[in-house]
Design a protein around this motif. Structure first.
Motif, PDB file in Angstrom:
ATOM      1  N   LYS A  18       1.347   0.574   6.065  1.00 14.72           N
ATOM      2  CA  LYS A  18       0.462   1.595   6.277  1.00 14.72           C
ATOM      3  C   LYS A  18       1.306   2.762   5.622  1.00 14.72           C
ATOM      4  O   LYS A  18       0.171   3.881   5.241  1.00 14.72           O
ATOM      5  N   LYS A  19       2.637   2.989   5.632  1.00 16.09           N
ATOM      6  CA  LYS A  19       3.141   3.868   4.645  1.00 16.09           C
ATOM      7  C   LYS A  19       2.611   4.133   3.382  1.00 16.09           C
ATOM      8  O   LYS A  19       2.435   4.550   2.628  1.00 16.09           O
ATOM      9  N   LEU A  20       2.652   2.673   2.743  1.00  9.40           N
ATOM     10  CA  LEU A  20       2.884   2.332   1.859  1.00  9.40           C
ATOM     11  C   LEU A  20       1.063   2.387   1.176  1.00  9.40           C
ATOM     12  O   LEU A  20       0.757   2.932  -0.257  1.00  9.40           O
ATOM     13  N   GLN A  21       0.254   2.043   1.458  1.00  6.11           N
ATOM     14  CA  GLN A  21      -1.011   2.387   1.223  1.00  6.11           C
ATOM     15  C   GLN A  21      -1.321   3.753   1.327  1.00  6.11           C
ATOM     16  O   GLN A  21      -1.551   4.369   0.376  1.00  6.11           O
ATOM     17  N   SER A  22      -0.483   4.389   2.300  1.00  8.22           N
ATOM     18  CA  SER A  22      -1.035   6.384   2.534  1.00  8.22           C
ATOM     19  C   SER A  22      -0.197   6.636   1.067  1.00  8.22           C
ATOM     20  O   SER A  22      -1.202   7.402   0.491  1.00  8.22           O
ATOM     21  N   GLU A  23       0.848   6.159   0.590  1.00 11.33           N
ATOM     22  CA  GLU A  23       1.508   6.507  -0.532  1.00 11.33           C
ATOM     23  C   GLU A  23       0.368   6.752  -1.465  1.00 11.33           C
ATOM     24  O   GLU A  23       1.020   7.042  -2.993  1.00 11.33           O
ATOM     25  N   ARG A  24      -0.123   5.192  -2.194  1.00  6.61           N
ATOM     26  CA  ARG A  24      -0.932   4.502  -2.896  1.00  6.61           C
ATOM     27  C   ARG A  24      -1.721   5.441  -2.863  1.00  6.61           C
ATOM     28  O   ARG A  24      -2.995   4.726  -3.507  1.00  6.61           O
ATOM     29  N   ASN A  25      -2.915   6.221  -2.184  1.00  4.56           N
ATOM     30  CA  ASN A  25      -3.394   6.263  -1.696  1.00  4.56           C
ATOM     31  C   ASN A  25      -4.857   5.029  -2.140  1.00  4.56           C
ATOM     32  O   ASN A  25      -5.949   5.674  -2.166  1.00  4.56           O
ATOM     33  N   PHE A  26      -4.254   4.278  -1.152  1.00  2.00           N
ATOM     34  CA  PHE A  26      -5.502   3.203  -0.595  1.00  2.00           C
ATOM     35  C   PHE A  26      -5.803   3.270   0.301  1.00  2.00           C
ATOM     36  O   PHE A  26      -5.164   3.369   1.418  1.00  2.00           O
ATOM     37  N   SER A  27      -7.617   3.294   1.000  1.00  3.33           N
ATOM     38  CA  SER A  27      -7.992   2.746   1.972  1.00  3.33           C
ATOM     39  C   SER A  27      -7.968   1.712   2.226  1.00  3.33           C
ATOM     40  O   SER A  27      -7.523   0.647   1.408  1.00  3.33           O
ATOM     41  N   THR A  28      -7.744   1.364   4.270  1.00  3.99           N
ATOM     42  CA  THR A  28      -7.790   0.349   4.664  1.00  3.99           C
ATOM     43  C   THR A  28      -9.364  -1.023   3.752  1.00  3.99           C
ATOM     44  O   THR A  28      -9.017  -1.732   3.544  1.00  3.99           O
ATOM     45  N   GLY A  29     -10.119  -0.169   3.617  1.00  2.00           N
ATOM     46  CA  GLY A  29     -11.377  -0.662   2.678  1.00  2.00           C
ATOM     47  C   GLY A  29     -11.039  -0.895   1.510  1.00  2.00           C
ATOM     48  O   GLY A  29     -11.230  -2.738   1.148  1.00  2.00           O
ATOM     49  N   GLU A  30     -10.513  -0.670   0.746  1.00  2.36           N
ATOM     50  CA  GLU A  30      -9.793  -0.675  -0.486  1.00  2.36           C
ATOM     51  C   GLU A  30      -8.771  -1.799  -0.715  1.00  2.36           C
ATOM     52  O   GLU A  30      -9.083  -3.169  -1.810  1.00  2.36           O
ATOM     53  N   LEU A  31      -7.813  -1.352   0.308  1.00  3.87           N
ATOM     54  CA  LEU A  31      -7.103  -2.608  -0.195  1.00  3.87           C
ATOM     55  C   LEU A  31      -7.383  -4.112   0.146  1.00  3.87           C
ATOM     56  O   LEU A  31      -6.962  -5.051  -0.489  1.00  3.87           O
ATOM     57  N   ALA A  32      -8.394  -4.070   1.612  1.00  2.00           N
ATOM     58  CA  ALA A  32      -8.788  -5.747   2.187  1.00  2.00           C
ATOM     59  C   ALA A  32      -9.737  -6.139   1.137  1.00  2.00           C
ATOM     60  O   ALA A  32      -9.438  -7.063   0.722  1.00  2.00           O
ATOM     61  N   LYS A  33     -10.155  -5.384  -0.014  1.00  2.00           N
ATOM     62  CA  LYS A  33     -11.013  -6.094  -0.778  1.00  2.00           C
ATOM     63  C   LYS A  33     -10.497  -6.548  -2.024  1.00  2.00           C
ATOM     64  O   LYS A  33     -10.514  -7.700  -2.527  1.00  2.00           O
ATOM     65  N   MET A  34      -9.271  -5.847  -2.170  1.00  2.00           N
ATOM     66  CA  MET A  34      -8.001  -6.120  -3.522  1.00  2.00           C
ATOM     67  C   MET A  34      -7.405  -7.512  -2.660  1.00  2.00           C
ATOM     68  O   MET A  34      -7.202  -8.566  -3.634  1.00  2.00           O
ATOM     69  N   LEU A  35      -7.508  -7.645  -1.631  1.00  2.00           N
ATOM     70  CA  LEU A  35      -6.413  -9.163  -1.653  1.00  2.00           C
ATOM     71  C   LEU A  35      -7.915 -10.406  -0.710  1.00  2.00           C
ATOM     72  O   LEU A  35      -7.594 -11.168  -0.419  1.00  2.00           O
ATOM     73  N   ARG A  36      -8.868  -9.716  -0.536  1.00  2.00           N
ATOM     74  CA  ARG A  36      -9.943 -10.036  -0.537  1.00  2.00           C
ATOM     75  C   ARG A  36     -10.125 -10.680   1.370  1.00  2.00           C
ATOM     76  O   ARG A  36     -10.470 -11.708   1.082  1.00  2.00           O
ATOM     77  N   VAL A  37      -9.979  -9.963   2.008  1.00  2.00           N
ATOM     78  CA  VAL A  37      -9.707 -10.429   3.390  1.00  2.00           C
ATOM     79  C   VAL A  37     -10.983  -9.144   3.929  1.00  2.00           C
ATOM     80  O   VAL A  37     -11.205  -8.194   3.361  1.00  2.00           O
ATOM     81  N   HIS A  38     -11.021  -9.044   5.199  1.00  2.00           N
ATOM     82  CA  HIS A  38     -11.549  -7.751   6.182  1.00  2.00           C
ATOM     83  C   HIS A  38     -10.877  -6.770   6.575  1.00  2.00           C
ATOM     84  O   HIS A  38      -9.503  -6.924   6.359  1.00  2.00           O
TER      85      HIS A  38
END
Length: 76
Positions: A18-38
């Motif tokens: 969560k911390k790294l995601q926030s630091e890199r400004n990745f939304s949960t949706g963006e990260l999910a899309k990159m990782l090909r998961v829901h």
């Protein structure tokens, strides 16, 4: 639950994600899309339910860091 005990300190990988995601400004949706998961899967990882070690390498790839840096917060 995937936690690492290091020098009497527990590292919560879901909180780290969560911390790294926030630091890199990745939304949960963006990260999910990159990782090909829901998005629900990413949310489960935040609470560490259903987090598998096998996915950490791909998370590290998208976060542009190695596993040591992800887990311990510093480059190896």
């Amino acid at each position: 639950m995937l936690q690492i005990l290091m020098n009497e300190e527990t590292i919560h990988l879901g909180q780290r994600l969560k911390k790294l995601q926030s630091e890199r400004n990745f939304s949960t949706g963006e990260l999910a899309k990159m990782l090909r998961v829901h998005t629900q899967q990413v949310s489960r990882w935040h609470t560490q339910s259903d987090m598998k070690v096998s996915v950490l390498a791909e998370i590290c790839y998208w976060m542009e860091m190695d596993l040591d840096e992800f887990v311990f917060g510093e480059k190896g």
